[in-house]
Design a protein around this motif. Structure first.
Motif, short mmCIF file in Angstrom:
data_model
loop_
_atom_site.label_atom_id
_atom_site.label_comp_id
_atom_site.label_asym_id
_atom_site.label_seq_id
_atom_site.Cartn_x
_atom_site.Cartn_y
_atom_site.Cartn_z
N ASP A 199 0.93 -1.09 -0.13
CA ASP A 199 -0.01 0.10 -0.04
C ASP A 199 0.92 1.34 -0.04
O ASP A 199 0.35 2.24 0.19
N ARG A 200 2.03 1.07 -0.39
CA ARG A 200 3.07 2.22 -0.61
C ARG A 200 3.11 2.84 -1.92
O ARG A 200 3.98 2.18 -2.75
N PHE A 201 2.00 3.43 -2.22
CA PHE A 201 2.21 4.13 -3.82
C PHE A 201 1.36 5.31 -3.61
O PHE A 201 0.65 5.68 -2.74
N LEU A 202 1.72 6.06 -4.83
CA LEU A 202 1.01 7.51 -4.77
C LEU A 202 0.48 7.47 -6.38
O LEU A 202 1.18 7.19 -7.18
N LEU A 203 -0.89 7.57 -6.38
CA LEU A 203 -1.72 7.45 -7.63
C LEU A 203 -1.91 9.03 -8.21
O LEU A 203 -2.44 9.55 -7.29
N THR A 204 -1.27 9.42 -9.34
CA THR A 204 -1.50 10.53 -9.84
C THR A 204 -1.81 10.66 -11.40
O THR A 204 -2.05 9.56 -11.81
N SER A 205 -1.82 11.56 -12.14
CA SER A 205 -2.09 11.89 -13.66
C SER A 205 -1.31 13.24 -13.75
O SER A 205 -1.67 14.33 -13.32
N PRO A 206 -0.96 13.23 -15.11
CA PRO A 206 -0.65 14.73 -15.70
C PRO A 206 -1.63 15.62 -15.65
O PRO A 206 -1.52 16.84 -15.76
N SER A 207 -2.92 15.13 -15.67
CA SER A 207 -4.22 16.03 -16.00
C SER A 207 -4.34 16.79 -14.46
O SER A 207 -4.76 17.62 -14.42
N SER A 208 -3.59 16.16 -13.36
CA SER A 208 -3.78 16.98 -12.20
C SER A 208 -3.22 18.23 -12.19
O SER A 208 -3.41 19.09 -11.38
N TYR A 209 -2.27 18.31 -13.12
CA TYR A 209 -1.34 19.62 -13.16
C TYR A 209 -2.16 20.67 -13.44
O TYR A 209 -1.92 22.03 -13.16
N ASN A 210 -3.39 20.62 -14.18
CA ASN A 210 -4.32 21.46 -14.75
C ASN A 210 -4.79 22.25 -13.22
O ASN A 210 -5.20 23.44 -13.54
N SER A 211 -4.95 21.63 -12.24
CA SER A 211 -5.56 22.21 -11.04
C SER A 211 -4.49 23.22 -10.43
O SER A 211 -4.87 24.23 -9.48
N VAL A 218 -0.75 7.65 -13.53
CA VAL A 218 0.73 7.28 -12.96
C VAL A 218 0.80 6.91 -11.62
O VAL A 218 -0.01 7.39 -10.82
N VAL A 219 1.53 5.71 -11.27
CA VAL A 219 1.57 5.11 -9.96
C VAL A 219 3.16 5.04 -9.72
O VAL A 219 3.90 4.48 -10.02
N TYR A 220 3.46 6.04 -8.62
CA TYR A 220 4.80 6.13 -8.12
C TYR A 220 4.64 4.94 -6.92
O TYR A 220 4.00 5.04 -6.13
#
Length: 198
Positions: free
Chosen positions: A76-88, A101-103
């Motif tokens: 459960d050590r991961f971070l879920l994100t997306s380049p679309s999040s930069y828009n915020s 994207v999953v770090y």
């Protein structure tokens, strides 16, 4: 009760199962998995990964991303994100991406689960949850992959930095920034520190 029915009793809706998870309840894992997929109890997401769908008024729901990634990584050590999040961030990025994207610490590469695509990136460090400060550092880390003009984006980043928690941002730059991001963001933060002093 048949062995297959006994196995079904162990399954919980909304859960994602690896083939190995089911081997504790049955000795005929592959035969039972084939039967469960055949009768549409389980959905196959990828090699060795299955989902027991929740049912809503609209039919079967897809697995929650967090549940899916946790089962896939067995971690459960991961971070879920997306380049679309930069828009915020409001720094001029507007593109929408359909990939996530999953770090994480274990897997690297592109994986498809059902009709969803995830890019797994191994990183030694990442925060436990997304924040505006992390997104800004991540955006600058990935500046060259953006469709927008990097110089325009950086002008907006300079303005954005002034509105953020500089102490937190400084920490995020040192923890999560790559060499390029440190080169760009550290002078901005130092300028702000100078202004505060004077």
């Amino acid at each position: 009760m048949s062995k297959l029915e006994e196995l079904k009793k162990q399954l919980k809706r909304g859960q994602v199962y690896r083939r190995d998870d089911l081997s504790k309840w049955t000795k005929s894992v592959d035969r039972h998995l084939d039967a469960l997929v055949e009768e549409d109890t389980l959905q196959k997401l990828s090699q060795g990964l299955y989902y027991y769908p929740k049912i809503s008024t609209f039919g079967k729901t897809p697995p929650e991303e967090e549940v899916l990634i946790r089962s896939f990584l067995k971690d459960d050590r991961f971070l879920l994100t997306s380049p679309s999040s930069y828009n915020s961030l409001g720094v001029g990025t507007t593109q929408l991406f359909n990939e996530r994207v999953v770090y994480n610490h274990k897997r690297h590469g592109e994986f498809k689960f059902g009709n969803r695509k995830f890019l797994f990136r191994i990183k030694p460090h990442f925060p436990s949850k997304l924040s505006q400060e992390f997104l800004l550092v991540d955006l600058v880390n990935n500046l060259e992959t953006l469709a927008e003009d990097p110089n325009e984006v950086l002008k907006n980043v300079t303005r954005k930095v002034r509105t953020m928690d500089t102490k937190k941002l400084k920490h995020y730059v040192s923890q999560y920034g790559n060499v390029g991001a440190k080169k760009i963001l550290s002078p901005m933060l130092n300028d702000l520190a100078q202004q505060d002093v004077s």
